[in-house]
Design an enzyme around this catalytic site. Structure first.
Site, mmCIF file in Angstrom:
data_model
loop_
_atom_site.group_PDB
_atom_site.id
_atom_site.type_symbol
_atom_site.label_atom_id
_atom_site.label_comp_id
_atom_site.label_asym_id
_atom_site.label_seq_id
_atom_site.Cartn_x
_atom_site.Cartn_y
_atom_site.Cartn_z
ATOM 1 N N GLN A 105 -2.445 3.019 9.255
ATOM 2 C CA GLN A 105 -1.195 3.252 8.522
ATOM 3 C C GLN A 105 -0.179 3.999 9.386
ATOM 4 O O GLN A 105 1.021 3.882 9.182
ATOM 5 C CB GLN A 105 -1.475 4.045 7.245
ATOM 6 C CG GLN A 105 -2.113 3.239 6.120
ATOM 7 C CD GLN A 105 -3.629 3.236 6.188
ATOM 8 O OE1 GLN A 105 -4.217 3.614 7.196
ATOM 9 N NE2 GLN A 105 -4.271 2.798 5.123
ATOM 10 N N ARG A 141 -7.515 -0.412 -7.144
ATOM 11 C CA ARG A 141 -7.764 0.692 -6.215
ATOM 12 C C ARG A 141 -7.888 1.987 -7.037
ATOM 13 O O ARG A 141 -7.101 2.202 -7.960
ATOM 14 C CB ARG A 141 -6.642 0.795 -5.169
ATOM 15 C CG ARG A 141 -6.581 -0.466 -4.287
ATOM 16 C CD ARG A 141 -5.778 -0.251 -3.035
ATOM 17 N NE ARG A 141 -6.396 0.690 -2.138
ATOM 18 C CZ ARG A 141 -5.763 1.241 -1.097
ATOM 19 N NH1 ARG A 141 -4.512 0.942 -0.855
ATOM 20 N NH2 ARG A 141 -6.381 2.095 -0.306
ATOM 21 N N ARG A 145 0.844 -1.200 0.000
ATOM 22 C CA ARG A 145 0.000 0.000 0.000
ATOM 23 C C ARG A 145 0.870 1.236 0.000
ATOM 24 O O ARG A 145 2.076 1.163 0.244
ATOM 25 C CB ARG A 145 -0.959 0.008 1.176
ATOM 26 C CG ARG A 145 -0.348 -0.411 2.478
ATOM 27 C CD ARG A 145 -1.370 -0.328 3.582
ATOM 28 N NE ARG A 145 -1.360 -1.483 4.446
ATOM 29 C CZ ARG A 145 -1.945 -1.525 5.633
ATOM 30 N NH1 ARG A 145 -2.618 -0.507 6.084
ATOM 31 N NH2 ARG A 145 -1.882 -2.598 6.367
ATOM 32 N N GLY A 146 0.222 2.373 -0.246
ATOM 33 C CA GLY A 146 0.968 3.617 -0.413
ATOM 34 C C GLY A 146 1.125 3.852 -1.909
ATOM 35 O O GLY A 146 1.511 2.930 -2.653
ATOM 36 N N ALA A 147 0.817 5.068 -2.338
ATOM 37 C CA ALA A 147 0.694 5.353 -3.773
ATOM 38 C C ALA A 147 1.938 4.967 -4.591
ATOM 39 O O ALA A 147 1.821 4.236 -5.586
ATOM 40 C CB ALA A 147 0.348 6.828 -3.954
ATOM 41 N N ASP A 189 -1.839 10.852 -2.498
ATOM 42 C CA ASP A 189 -2.166 9.815 -3.483
ATOM 43 C C ASP A 189 -2.453 10.408 -4.853
ATOM 44 O O ASP A 189 -2.421 9.702 -5.857
ATOM 45 C CB ASP A 189 -3.372 9.005 -3.006
ATOM 46 C CG ASP A 189 -3.000 8.204 -1.771
ATOM 47 O OD1 ASP A 189 -2.997 8.785 -0.671
ATOM 48 O OD2 ASP A 189 -2.658 7.024 -1.924
ATOM 49 N N ASN A 193 -5.432 12.610 -0.086
ATOM 50 C CA ASN A 193 -4.614 11.769 0.804
ATOM 51 C C ASN A 193 -5.568 11.038 1.744
ATOM 52 O O ASN A 193 -6.791 11.194 1.671
ATOM 53 C CB ASN A 193 -3.595 12.628 1.566
ATOM 54 C CG ASN A 193 -2.501 11.792 2.199
ATOM 55 O OD1 ASN A 193 -1.913 10.936 1.549
ATOM 56 N ND2 ASN A 193 -2.219 12.002 3.474
ATOM 57 N N LYS A 194 -4.993 10.258 2.635
ATOM 58 C CA LYS A 194 -5.787 9.427 3.544
ATOM 59 C C LYS A 194 -6.823 10.263 4.291
ATOM 60 O O LYS A 194 -6.555 11.407 4.658
ATOM 61 C CB LYS A 194 -4.825 8.765 4.526
ATOM 62 C CG LYS A 194 -5.422 7.761 5.461
ATOM 63 C CD LYS A 194 -6.192 6.669 4.767
ATOM 64 C CE LYS A 194 -5.353 5.900 3.763
ATOM 65 N NZ LYS A 194 -6.181 5.093 2.836
HETATM 66 O O1 MRU Z 1 -4.748 3.195 1.612
HETATM 67 P P1 MRU Z 1 -3.254 3.190 1.625
HETATM 68 O O2 MRU Z 1 -2.681 2.496 2.824
HETATM 69 O O3 MRU Z 1 -2.654 2.679 0.330
HETATM 70 O O4 MRU Z 1 -2.930 4.718 1.744
HETATM 71 C C1 MRU Z 1 -1.658 5.231 1.877
HETATM 72 C C2 MRU Z 1 -1.728 6.706 1.875
HETATM 73 O O5 MRU Z 1 -2.778 7.316 1.761
HETATM 74 C C3 MRU Z 1 -0.483 7.454 1.900
HETATM 75 O O6 MRU Z 1 -0.525 8.534 2.767
HETATM 76 C C4 MRU Z 1 -0.294 7.951 0.505
HETATM 77 O O7 MRU Z 1 -0.316 6.857 -0.382
HETATM 78 C C5 MRU Z 1 0.895 8.738 0.323
HETATM 79 S S1 MRU Z 1 2.203 7.634 0.082
HETATM 80 C C6 MRU Z 1 3.700 8.256 0.036
#
Ligand code: MRU
Length: 365
Positions: free
Chosen positions: A202, A90, A53-55, A242, A252-253
């Site tokens: 996260q 996603r 996970r994470g963009a 993201d 973002n989250k």
């Molecule tokens: O839903 P996730 O765990 O994939 O979300 C991760 C995030 O939202 C991060 O903050 C985002 O991807 C930035 S990553 C450098």
């Protein structure tokens, strides 16, 4: 950065030269486990289940997904199907689309027999570029932290972050964490307030990473950030993203927008670490147009963790009769963003600011 003192990336090619290793983020922080991905199905599943996970990491893993697909069947129809399968995993992180399209379009003019090797090459390049980009973000961001340190020389710089924009969410360094890791390594004292980031926690991954690197930090409830800002305990907020619109709106989250509002109300600068693959140049209005992922409400109502014996346990914490809505992302309007820390430097969160910073930079499609 390090796991148990050993420098580690979050994704790698295995010794066989074709399968792909990743850290299983579902097992953290209880255990460091790795997973081997051997097909595009494995990659799609790992992204959907949030093992990766994470963009930026989602993008890098998906790029290898196309390579694995090309190894199995390099025909146009098979590659298009693989691209479609990956894109459906996603919706919010634009790095997924960017990486899949980059690899897929590079293969279009090649003979089928040459495609798998080319796809692996591009996927590996995407990973290496990610490391470079994040390091550059770190170099720009650490100057900010140094400037903030002069305001309160008697205490570490107090950074608040939300979600995981650390090395686990990228290939290495992280985006929001790169300035923090560089500051820490260069002996500039820094302390991080880590928002736990319900429901998928996260922030716990961020805390785990920071602990591995020995960076002082404290986990807080998501709703505690505003209070800490009001009491003067936060010098700067830095988050990842993201998807940034061409006009500087930041997806973002979920909870990031609330942190930005609190930062504005308390005069705390709010920066977003934004690598160029996270910029959606086609998106004019992020607030209206960003696709927001809605996830299973059970992620809210069922809490998962370790029991006293160390075994994973799940408990239901909501009343059975109450519906829940689990939105995974929100969008912070550009006007609340002090600046976007990119690999090219720090841009004002405006269309002009971004365009000027990236003028003349070749951007892979
Ligand atoms: O839903 P996730 O765990 O994939 O979300 C991760 C995030 O939202 C991060 O903050 C985002 O991807 C930035 S990553 C450098």
């Amino acid at each position: 950065v390090k796991v148990d003192g050993v420098p580690t990336r979050s994704i790698w090619l295995e010794a066989d030269g074709w399968s792909v290793g990743v850290i299983d983020q579902l097992a953290l922080p209880a255990a460091v486990r790795t997973v081997t991905l051997r097909s595009v199905d494995d990659v799609a599943r790992a992204i959907r289940e949030m093992r990766v996970r994470g963009a930026p990491l989602i993008g890098a893993t998906a790029a290898y997904g196309i390579a694995l697909a090309a190894r199995a069947d390099p025909s146009d129809s098979a590659l298009d199907a693989a691209a479609g399968q990956l894109l459906a995993t996603r919706p919010t992180a634009v790095n997924l689309r960017w990486a899949v399209q980059r690899v897929r379009s590079s293969l279009a003019g090649l003979q089928p027999g040459a495609r798998a090797e080319a796809a692996y090459e591009i996927a590996t390049r995407i990973c290496d570029e990610d490391v470079q980009i994040n390091h550059s973000i770190g170099m720009h961001g650490v100057k900010l932290l140094r400037a903030l340190a002069t305001r309160n020389p008697d205490r570490p710089v107090q950074v608040l972050t939300h979600c995981n924009a650390g090395w686990l969410a990228t290939v290495d360094w992280g985006t929001a964490t790169a300035p923090i890791y560089l500051a820490h390594r260069h002996d500039h004292p820094v302390h991080v307030w880590v928002a736990e980031t319900r429901p998928r926690l996260q922030g716990v991954l961020t805390a785990w990473e920071l602990a591995q690197e020995g960076v002082p930090h404290t986990i807080i409830a998501d709703s505690a950030g505003a209070h800490l800002m009001q009491r003067g305990h936060v010098d700067v907020v830095i988050t990842g993203t993201d998807r940034v619109s061409a006009s500087g709106d930041v997806a973002n989250k979920i909870g990031t927008y609330a942190a930005a509002l609190a930062a504005r109300d308390n005069g705390v600068p709010f920066y977003v670490a934004a690598p160029s693959p996270s910029i959606d140049w086609q998106l004019a209005d992020g607030v209206r147009e960003t696709p927001i992922e809605e996830r299973d409400p059970r992620e809210l109502s069922v809490v998962r963790g370790r029991d006293e014996r160390g075994d994973i346990a799940e408990v239901i914490v909501y009343p059975d009769a109450s519906p829940a809505l689990n939105l995974a992302f929100d969008v912070t309007p550009a006007r609340l963003v002090t600046g976007l820390i990119t690999e090219q430097g720090i841009a004002p969160a405006t269309r002009d600011g971004l365009a000027r910073l990236f003028a003349g930079v070749t951007r892979p499609a």
